[in-house]
Design a protein around this motif. Structure first.
Motif, PDB file in Angstrom:
ATOM      1  N   LEU A   6       0.839  -1.210   0.000  1.00 56.65           N
ATOM      2  CA  LEU A   6       0.000   0.000   0.000  1.00 56.65           C
ATOM      3  C   LEU A   6       0.867   1.251   0.000  1.00 56.65           C
ATOM      4  O   LEU A   6       0.570   2.238  -0.672  1.00 56.65           O
ATOM      5  CB  LEU A   6      -0.909   0.020   1.236  1.00 56.65           C
ATOM      6  CG  LEU A   6      -2.211  -0.762   1.147  1.00 56.65           C
ATOM      7  CD1 LEU A   6      -2.889  -0.818   2.515  1.00 56.65           C
ATOM      8  CD2 LEU A   6      -3.156  -0.135   0.119  1.00 56.65           C
ATOM      9  N   HIS A   7       1.949   1.206   0.774  1.00 54.75           N
ATOM     10  CA  HIS A   7       2.864   2.344   0.849  1.00 54.75           C
ATOM     11  C   HIS A   7       3.531   2.589  -0.504  1.00 54.75           C
ATOM     12  O   HIS A   7       3.528   3.704  -1.029  1.00 54.75           O
ATOM     13  CB  HIS A   7       3.899   2.081   1.950  1.00 54.75           C
ATOM     14  CG  HIS A   7       4.878   3.187   2.113  1.00 54.75           C
ATOM     15  ND1 HIS A   7       6.204   2.969   2.417  1.00 54.75           N
ATOM     16  CD2 HIS A   7       4.756   4.529   1.984  1.00 54.75           C
ATOM     17  CE1 HIS A   7       6.823   4.138   2.479  1.00 54.75           C
ATOM     18  NE2 HIS A   7       5.977   5.096   2.229  1.00 54.75           N
ATOM     19  N   SER A   8       4.086   1.531  -1.098  1.00 55.42           N
ATOM     20  CA  SER A   8       4.729   1.676  -2.411  1.00 55.42           C
ATOM     21  C   SER A   8       3.714   2.137  -3.461  1.00 55.42           C
ATOM     22  O   SER A   8       4.045   2.945  -4.330  1.00 55.42           O
ATOM     23  CB  SER A   8       5.369   0.360  -2.843  1.00 55.42           C
ATOM     24  OG  SER A   8       6.428   0.007  -1.966  1.00 55.42           O
ATOM     25  N   GLY A  11       1.170   4.111  -3.053  1.00 52.50           N
ATOM     26  CA  GLY A  11       1.005   5.559  -2.884  1.00 52.50           C
ATOM     27  C   GLY A  11       2.130   6.312  -3.579  1.00 52.50           C
ATOM     28  O   GLY A  11       1.902   7.340  -4.237  1.00 52.50           O
ATOM     29  N   HIS A  12       3.346   5.792  -3.466  1.00 51.72           N
ATOM     30  CA  HIS A  12       4.484   6.446  -4.120  1.00 51.72           C
ATOM     31  C   HIS A  12       4.423   6.301  -5.647  1.00 51.72           C
ATOM     32  O   HIS A  12       4.831   7.206  -6.370  1.00 51.72           O
ATOM     33  CB  HIS A  12       5.808   5.900  -3.584  1.00 51.72           C
ATOM     34  CG  HIS A  12       6.182   6.511  -2.270  1.00 51.72           C
ATOM     35  ND1 HIS A  12       6.742   7.757  -2.168  1.00 51.72           N
ATOM     36  CD2 HIS A  12       6.026   6.063  -1.000  1.00 51.72           C
ATOM     37  CE1 HIS A  12       6.950   8.050  -0.894  1.00 51.72           C
ATOM     38  NE2 HIS A  12       6.513   7.045  -0.163  1.00 51.72           N
ATOM     39  N   ILE A  13       3.928   5.172  -6.124  1.00 53.66           N
ATOM     40  CA  ILE A  13       3.809   4.995  -7.584  1.00 53.66           C
ATOM     41  C   ILE A  13       2.821   6.030  -8.139  1.00 53.66           C
ATOM     42  O   ILE A  13       3.088   6.675  -9.167  1.00 53.66           O
ATOM     43  CB  ILE A  13       3.370   3.549  -7.942  1.00 53.66           C
ATOM     44  CG1 ILE A  13       4.454   2.549  -7.514  1.00 53.66           C
ATOM     45  CG2 ILE A  13       3.100   3.424  -9.446  1.00 53.66           C
ATOM     46  CD1 ILE A  13       4.029   1.083  -7.597  1.00 53.66           C
ATOM     47  N   ALA A  18      12.568  11.746  -0.486  1.00 50.45           N
ATOM     48  CA  ALA A  18      13.006  11.333   0.845  1.00 50.45           C
ATOM     49  C   ALA A  18      11.918  10.451   1.433  1.00 50.45           C
ATOM     50  O   ALA A  18      10.740  10.770   1.312  1.00 50.45           O
ATOM     51  CB  ALA A  18      13.229  12.559   1.724  1.00 50.45           C
ATOM     52  N   ASP A  19      12.289   9.338   2.042  1.00 45.92           N
ATOM     53  CA  ASP A  19      11.267   8.436   2.572  1.00 45.92           C
ATOM     54  C   ASP A  19      11.804   7.534   3.671  1.00 45.92           C
ATOM     55  O   ASP A  19      12.916   7.025   3.577  1.00 45.92           O
ATOM     56  CB  ASP A  19      10.701   7.560   1.447  1.00 45.92           C
ATOM     57  CG  ASP A  19       9.485   6.799   1.910  1.00 45.92           C
ATOM     58  OD1 ASP A  19       8.442   7.444   2.061  1.00 45.92           O
ATOM     59  OD2 ASP A  19       9.590   5.584   2.157  1.00 45.92           O
ATOM     60  N   GLY A  20      10.995   7.319   4.700  1.00 43.70           N
ATOM     61  CA  GLY A  20      11.437   6.495   5.830  1.00 43.70           C
ATOM     62  C   GLY A  20      10.679   5.200   6.023  1.00 43.70           C
ATOM     63  O   GLY A  20      10.826   4.553   7.041  1.00 43.70           O
ATOM     64  N   THR A  23       8.873   1.285   4.613  1.00 40.71           N
ATOM     65  CA  THR A  23       9.316   0.053   3.957  1.00 40.71           C
ATOM     66  C   THR A  23       8.693  -0.004   2.556  1.00 40.71           C
ATOM     67  O   THR A  23       7.596   0.497   2.336  1.00 40.71           O
ATOM     68  CB  THR A  23       8.924  -1.199   4.768  1.00 40.71           C
ATOM     69  OG1 THR A  23       7.512  -1.264   4.903  1.00 40.71           O
ATOM     70  CG2 THR A  23       9.554  -1.160   6.152  1.00 40.71           C
ATOM     71  N   GLN A  24       9.415  -0.606   1.629  1.00 42.21           N
ATOM     72  CA  GLN A  24       9.013  -0.586   0.217  1.00 42.21           C
ATOM     73  C   GLN A  24       9.239  -1.942  -0.432  1.00 42.21           C
ATOM     74  O   GLN A  24      10.145  -2.665  -0.045  1.00 42.21           O
ATOM     75  CB  GLN A  24       9.886   0.423  -0.558  1.00 42.21           C
ATOM     76  CG  GLN A  24       9.889   1.823  -0.017  1.00 42.21           C
ATOM     77  CD  GLN A  24       8.650   2.620  -0.370  1.00 42.21           C
ATOM     78  OE1 GLN A  24       7.810   2.161  -1.149  1.00 42.21           O
ATOM     79  NE2 GLN A  24       8.521   3.796   0.196  1.00 42.21           N
ATOM     80  N   VAL A  25       8.433  -2.225  -1.458  1.00 36.24           N
ATOM     81  CA  VAL A  25       8.673  -3.423  -2.255  1.00 36.24           C
ATOM     82  C   VAL A  25       9.815  -3.155  -3.245  1.00 36.24           C
ATOM     83  O   VAL A  25      10.183  -2.008  -3.462  1.00 36.24           O
ATOM     84  CB  VAL A  25       7.401  -3.883  -3.014  1.00 36.24           C
ATOM     85  CG1 VAL A  25       6.299  -4.256  -2.042  1.00 36.24           C
ATOM     86  CG2 VAL A  25       6.923  -2.815  -3.988  1.00 36.24           C
TER      87      VAL A  25
HETATM   88 ZN   LIG Z   1       6.548   7.034   1.892  1.00 38.12          ZN
END
Ligand SMILES: [Zn+2]
Length: 240
Positions: free
Chosen positions: A104-106, A108-110, A205-207, A209-211
């Motif tokens: 879900l986090h990744s 949002g970034h996509i 900048a990001d803190g 977890t990502q796929v």
């Molecule tokens: Zn993020």
């Protein structure tokens, strides 16, 4: 006492060994436990807290909430007794929960990178905040006249289909400035910054977890694009 955040280097790490540095009573049968290192992601940056278990010799507890206080990571633990300071524990996160949160986090970034590629962010619409939890959405300052829902869905899923690589690493602000598509205000200048880079697109900048690549997220659905008090709210979802 600072905790080493193992999840910042390896988003796929599910377990760790650690030492109990400090224990504080929290409530009835609950404790705040500080460890020397952890794989448990603390709630923040729009990403939900990890949950899981800690086990040691003759002791075990259930981690239900994790927060980061200036580099000290507190594990809120349900247990029948308090762990002893100095004991070694094994921590295991609830991976299904984390992996869903990570995707879900990744996602949002996509969408945010797609907004950049379409030319709307960061100038016309300024990235403000995001939530990658139960009602995933990203928020921009500013609004558009045109309806971009279909265009955004197409660009977002084009990035998914391209199977682009995500990488993350630490670097000084000066270096981040050179590859960032935008910088959120108030970034610390006195320490290396964690950078999230999407291959061939750019970095932020990001803190969290990502796929490893965009295709891992699967199809992203743009649920709605709403305007509210000068803000644009993009709601989205991913398949289970
Ligand atoms: Zn993020």
């Amino acid at each position: 006492m600072k905790t080493k955040p193992l999840y910042l280097d390896d988003s796929y790490l599910k377990e760790m060994n650690a030492e109990v540095l400090e224990v504080l009573p929290e409530g009835e049968g609950t404790y705040r436990v500080i460890l020397d290192q952890t794989v448990f992601y603390p709630m923040g940056g729009g990403q939900a807290t990890d949950q899981g278990i800690l086990t040691g010799d003759n002791w075990s507890g259930e981690v239900y909430q994790v927060i980061n206080r200036d580099g000290e990571i507190w594990h809120f633990v349900k247990a029948t007794t308090a762990p002893t300071v100095g004991i070694k524990v094994r921590g295991i996160i609830n991976w299904d929960r984390r992996y869903k949160n990570m995707k879900l986090h990744s996602a949002g970034h996509i969408i945010d990178f797609a907004m950049f590629l379409l030319g709307y962010s960061p100038k016309t619409l300024v990235p403000l905040k995001a939530d990658h939890n139960k009602n995933p959405h990203i928020v921009y300052q500013g609004t558009l006249e045109e309806d971009i829902k279909q265009k955004l869905a197409d660009k977002t899923n084009e990035l998914v289909a391209k199977n682009l690589k995500f990488t993350w690493y630490f670097q000084p602000l000066e270096d981040l400035k050179k590859e960032a598509i935008y910088l959120i205000p108030g970034l610390p200048t006195n320490k290396p910054l964690r950078t999230l880079k999407l291959d061939g697109v750019g970095a932020v900048a990001d803190g969290g977890t990502q796929v490893k690549n965009t295709s891992e997220v699967g199809k992203i659905k743009i649920e709605s694009i709403e305007k509210e008090e000068g803000l644009t709210i993009i709601k989205y979802s991913i398949a289970d």
